[in-house]
Design a protein around this motif. Structure first.
Motif, short mmCIF file in Angstrom:
data_model
loop_
_atom_site.label_atom_id
_atom_site.label_comp_id
_atom_site.label_asym_id
_atom_site.label_seq_id
_atom_site.Cartn_x
_atom_site.Cartn_y
_atom_site.Cartn_z
N THR A 172 0.84 -1.21 0.00
CA THR A 172 0.00 0.00 0.00
C THR A 172 0.87 1.26 0.00
OG1 THR A 172 -1.73 -1.18 1.22
CG2 THR A 172 -1.82 1.23 1.23
N ILE A 173 1.93 1.25 0.80
CA ILE A 173 2.84 2.40 0.86
C ILE A 173 3.54 2.60 -0.48
CG2 ILE A 173 4.95 3.29 1.95
CD1 ILE A 173 4.11 1.75 4.49
N LEU A 174 4.08 1.54 -1.06
CA LEU A 174 4.85 1.64 -2.31
C LEU A 174 3.98 2.06 -3.48
CD1 LEU A 174 7.15 -1.50 -1.94
CD2 LEU A 174 7.88 0.90 -1.90
N ILE A 175 2.80 1.48 -3.61
CA ILE A 175 1.91 1.82 -4.73
C ILE A 175 1.50 3.28 -4.65
CG2 ILE A 175 -0.40 1.42 -5.68
CD1 ILE A 175 -0.01 -1.53 -5.21
N ASN A 176 1.39 3.78 -3.44
CA ASN A 176 1.03 5.19 -3.25
C ASN A 176 2.09 6.12 -3.86
OD1 ASN A 176 -0.71 7.27 -2.05
ND2 ASN A 176 1.01 7.65 -0.67
N PHE A 177 3.35 5.64 -3.93
CA PHE A 177 4.42 6.44 -4.53
C PHE A 177 4.62 6.08 -6.01
CE2 PHE A 177 5.60 6.89 -0.05
CZ PHE A 177 5.90 8.25 0.01
N SER A 178 4.70 4.76 -6.32
CA SER A 178 4.95 4.37 -7.71
C SER A 178 4.57 2.91 -7.94
CB SER A 178 6.43 4.56 -8.06
OG SER A 178 6.73 4.01 -9.34
N GLY A 179 3.63 2.72 -8.84
CA GLY A 179 3.26 1.36 -9.22
C GLY A 179 4.37 0.68 -9.99
N LEU A 180 5.11 1.45 -10.82
CA LEU A 180 6.19 0.87 -11.61
C LEU A 180 7.31 0.35 -10.70
CD1 LEU A 180 7.46 0.26 -14.34
CD2 LEU A 180 8.44 2.59 -14.34
N LEU A 181 7.70 1.14 -9.70
CA LEU A 181 8.73 0.68 -8.76
C LEU A 181 8.28 -0.59 -8.05
CD1 LEU A 181 11.39 1.05 -7.18
CD2 LEU A 181 10.10 2.46 -5.54
N THR A 182 7.02 -0.62 -7.67
CA THR A 182 6.48 -1.81 -6.99
C THR A 182 6.59 -3.03 -7.90
OG1 THR A 182 4.90 -0.39 -5.83
CG2 THR A 182 4.47 -2.76 -5.81
N LEU A 183 6.29 -2.84 -9.21
CA LEU A 183 6.38 -3.94 -10.17
C LEU A 183 7.82 -4.42 -10.33
CD1 LEU A 183 5.03 -5.79 -12.25
CD2 LEU A 183 5.36 -3.97 -13.95
N VAL A 184 8.79 -3.46 -10.44
CA VAL A 184 10.20 -3.82 -10.59
C VAL A 184 10.67 -4.61 -9.37
CG1 VAL A 184 12.55 -2.91 -10.69
CG2 VAL A 184 10.76 -1.91 -12.14
N LEU A 185 10.33 -4.12 -8.19
CA LEU A 185 10.73 -4.80 -6.96
C LEU A 185 10.11 -6.19 -6.88
CD1 LEU A 185 10.46 -1.90 -4.33
CD2 LEU A 185 12.53 -2.81 -5.41
N PHE A 186 8.88 -6.30 -7.37
CA PHE A 186 8.20 -7.60 -7.35
C PHE A 186 8.90 -8.59 -8.27
CE2 PHE A 186 5.01 -10.53 -9.08
CZ PHE A 186 4.57 -11.13 -7.91
N VAL A 187 9.26 -8.15 -9.48
CA VAL A 187 9.93 -9.03 -10.45
C VAL A 187 11.27 -9.51 -9.90
CG1 VAL A 187 11.01 -9.15 -12.73
CG2 VAL A 187 8.77 -8.07 -12.46
N LEU A 188 12.06 -8.57 -9.36
CA LEU A 188 13.36 -8.95 -8.80
C LEU A 188 13.19 -9.91 -7.61
CD1 LEU A 188 15.21 -5.52 -8.96
CD2 LEU A 188 15.72 -7.55 -10.32
N ALA A 189 12.16 -9.65 -6.81
CA ALA A 189 11.91 -10.54 -5.66
C ALA A 189 11.52 -11.93 -6.13
CB ALA A 189 10.81 -9.95 -4.78
N VAL A 190 10.74 -12.00 -7.21
CA VAL A 190 10.33 -13.30 -7.74
C VAL A 190 11.54 -14.08 -8.25
CG1 VAL A 190 9.06 -14.43 -9.61
CG2 VAL A 190 7.97 -12.65 -8.27
N ILE A 191 12.47 -13.36 -8.94
CA ILE A 191 13.68 -14.04 -9.41
C ILE A 191 14.45 -14.64 -8.23
CG2 ILE A 191 15.93 -13.70 -10.51
CD1 ILE A 191 14.60 -11.53 -12.24
N GLY A 192 14.57 -13.85 -7.16
CA GLY A 192 15.25 -14.36 -5.97
C GLY A 192 14.52 -15.55 -5.38
N LEU A 193 13.19 -15.51 -5.43
CA LEU A 193 12.41 -16.61 -4.87
C LEU A 193 12.52 -17.87 -5.72
CD1 LEU A 193 9.24 -14.63 -3.77
CD2 LEU A 193 10.97 -15.65 -2.30
N VAL A 194 12.65 -17.68 -7.04
CA VAL A 194 12.85 -18.85 -7.91
C VAL A 194 14.15 -19.56 -7.54
CG1 VAL A 194 13.34 -19.58 -10.28
CG2 VAL A 194 11.48 -17.97 -9.82
N LEU A 195 15.19 -18.77 -7.29
CA LEU A 195 16.46 -19.35 -6.86
C LEU A 195 16.30 -20.08 -5.53
CD1 LEU A 195 18.85 -16.37 -7.77
CD2 LEU A 195 18.57 -18.52 -9.03
N LEU A 196 15.54 -19.46 -4.62
CA LEU A 196 15.28 -20.11 -3.33
C LEU A 196 14.47 -21.38 -3.53
CD1 LEU A 196 15.32 -20.10 -0.21
CD2 LEU A 196 13.26 -18.68 -0.28
N GLY A 197 13.50 -21.31 -4.46
CA GLY A 197 12.67 -22.50 -4.71
C GLY A 197 13.49 -23.65 -5.24
#
Length: 607
Positions: A172-197
């Protein structure tokens, strides 16, 4: 322990485990039944921890914006005190819920095995001698006792709830500032999670590989300290062989650890890279918002810290949420055999509505029987009748089916064909519990429990003090019990109670016989009742046998032929069939298996 409220299912194949959804459903019902308040504690703990996490993100912004706005020191002190008070209250609330959570987890960890044991006691005895069922029982207990899978499931569930609530706040905090930043952070987090998976998949695979090694390693390492094996270790110098076995499995465990560490290092390297990229993107965006308006309206330094804090918590919370989901799923998969066992059909014996009367006769009518998962026919179309007050000795070679007859009478197994009649009525038409009230048994593998002597002999507590001593005297153990400091209130297991006694096998056998006699059932069954007694004690039991059973009907099984002389008839089994049902005197006049056994044993005693 109350009766299990979880609905049981009769699986077609024990090797086909239940689904994850069934396992999760069963676990939720089980936890709710054992501890209805635990879910509220989990939610409260997660909310308190998540609120504390989100408040922490806002603190730098509040302080910095206050300084930038030039707050007077009085207001600044008030805000700081409010923040400290809020943090303190949330910390205390989280700590209180955490303590409650740990206490309830510990209680559940203790209650579930008891619940499991109650399930075992409600199942048909015949299923507990089925190798498939026994294997499933071991697989069900293994993750509880070795992995602590249930406890881990609770712990990761709380972390999951905390992470999800925290994620909702920071997104909620991040989207209030930038949806694009939230999307970039989400994609990078998913890549990290794939490695963890990928790492967790490797972990799951190598864990499956290590299970048989770990099971054998645990067996041998535990065997090294068990008192039952110590005499053989010393006499036969088996310690070196045991250590060789343990060391061979240690090498397998070392190989397993190497695979785990290599995979873990690769995953951590990849995650470090994605974390660095996430931080670069966050700082670049936030700095751009502070110094320029090209990315949007300019923000304050306080808002800068808010974006940085939210971004850090986003990656951490998402990683913890996904990791917790994987760990929850992994522990659920470990607990699938547990759910499979808990969902097995319980008592499957037919229970009629008739109340069992006192015994007039018990008959086997064209009965045949084989044990589960066995092609060998134990009893083949046998028929016989025992009348009220008769003493019957069942005789035969090993594996002739003697004890099987006892188990069938006790309804521990059901016949494949034919019937058992109690007073001319099929025993399946009687109420199950009412029927068992008419039976009293001492089995070959009888058990004396770690209770007092009084509780072992009179579990229901129905006998008076004088009646209890009378029974103990009748089986010739009263004098031994009187010599004990606590007498009938003496405990029977030194490993649990310091003042307990450690009786000999023969003394314990007499207590088991006393328990059987005390029940006062109409049919007394003694399956090898003197197996642990010496010849003199055995003779003493035989002499008092008629007094012990009084006027009741008795079935007596023994390898010692001399016991048959005290009985009215001998039921002679050979190859699963009845070859004779006569008195001792009549059988001794002919040329038959009984006479051969009797004379051979008598000759050995004369030697």
């Amino acid at each position: 322990m109350s009766r299990n409220k979880i609905k049981s299912t009769d699986q077609k194949s024990l090797n086909q485990d239940v689904s994850w959804s069934q396992t999760l459903s069963l676990l939720l019902k089980l936890v709710y039944e054992l501890d209805k308040s635990y879910f509220l504690i989990m939610i409260g703990s997660a909310l308190a921890q998540a609120a504390n996490n989100i408040l922490t993100i806002f603190i730098p912004r509040i302080v910095i914006d206050g300084i930038s706005a030039g707050w007077p020191w009085q207001r600044f002190v008030q805000v700081i005190l409010l923040i400290i008070a809020a943090k303190y209250l949330l910390k205390q609330l989280a700590a209180w819920f955490k303590r409650k959570d740990e206490v309830h987890q510990a209680l559940l960890q203790e209650r579930v095995p008891i619940y499991f044991a109650a399930k075992v006691m409600r199942m048909d005895y015949s299923r507990l001698e089925d190798t498939e069922v026994l294997d499933l029982k071991e697989r069900a207990l293994f993750p509880l006792t070795n992995y602590g899978a249930l406890l881990q499931l609770f712990q990761h569930s709380v972390v999951l709830l905390t992470s999800v609530i925290t994620l909702a706040g920071v997104i909620t905090i991040l989207i209030n500032f930038s949806g694009l930043l939230t999307l970039v952070l989400f994609v990078l987090a998913v890549i990290g999670l794939v490695l963890l998976g990928n790492f967790l998949k490797v972990m799951q695979r190598v864990q499956q590989e290590i299970v048989p090694i770990n099971r054998r390693y645990s067996y041998y390492s535990n065997t090294a300290v068990l008192p039952d094996f110590q005499k053989e270790f010393r006499i036969y110098d088996m310690s070196s062989l045991l250590m060789k076995k343990v060391n061979s499995y240690t090498e397998g465990i070392a190989d397993w650890l190497h695979k785990v560490y290599v995979s873990q290092a690769n995953a951590e390297t990849g995650q470090s890279l994605t974390t660095a990229l996430s931080r670069f993107a966050t700082f670049a965006y936030a700095a751009g918002r502070v110094f320029t308006s090209s990315l949007g309206a300019q923000i304050s330094i306080g808002e800068f810290t808010l974006i940085i804090g939210a971004a850090e918590n986003f990656a951490t919370s998402l990683r913890e949420a996904v990791s917790s989901i994987m760990m929850v799923a992994q522990n659920i998969s470990h607990l699938v055999p547990f759910a499979s066992f808990m969902l097995m059909k319980e008592r499957g014996v037919d229970s009629g509505e008739l109340a069992a009367d006192e015994l007039d006769s018990i008959s086997f009518e064209n009965l045949s029987f084989s044990y589960p998962n066995s092609d060998r026919v134990i009893l083949k179309d046998i028929s016989f009748t025992i009348r009220r007050g008769e003493r019957i000795s069942i005789v035969g070679l090993n594996n002739a089916g003697k004890s099987t007859i006892v188990k069938l009478i006790c309804r521990l197994f059901e016949p494949d064909s034919g019937r058992i009649l109690w007073n001319g009525i099929d025993i399946r038409e009687y109420d199950y519990d009412s029927y068992l009230e008419q039976l009293s048994c001492v089995f070959q593998d009888f058990m004396i429990f770690p209770f007092t002597i009084r509780d072992n002999v009179d579990p229901a507590g129905k006998s008076s003090e004088s009646a209890l001593w009378e029974i103990l005297d009748e089986v010739s153990i009263g004098a031994d019990v009187r010599a004990l400091p606590e007498q009938v209130d003496t405990y029977m297991d030194k490993s649990l109670y310091e003042e307990a006694t450690d009786m000999s096998g023969g003394q314990k056998q007499k207590l088991a016989i006393a328990r059987s006699i005390r029940k006062g059932a109409d049919l007394v069954i003694l399956d090898e009742p003197t197996a642990a007694l010496d010849p003199l004690a055995e003779s003493e039991v035989y002499e008092h046998f008629n007094e012990l059973v009084r006027e009741r009907t008795a079935i007596f099984i023994s390898h010692r032929m001399s016991s048959s002389k005290f009985c009215d008839k001998i039921l002679l089994l050979d190859g699963g069939k009845i070859v004779a049902f006569e008195s001792h005197e009549n059988l001794m006049r002919g040329d038959n298996l009984y006479r051969q056994l009797f004379e051979t044993q008598a000759a050995n005693y004369r030697k």
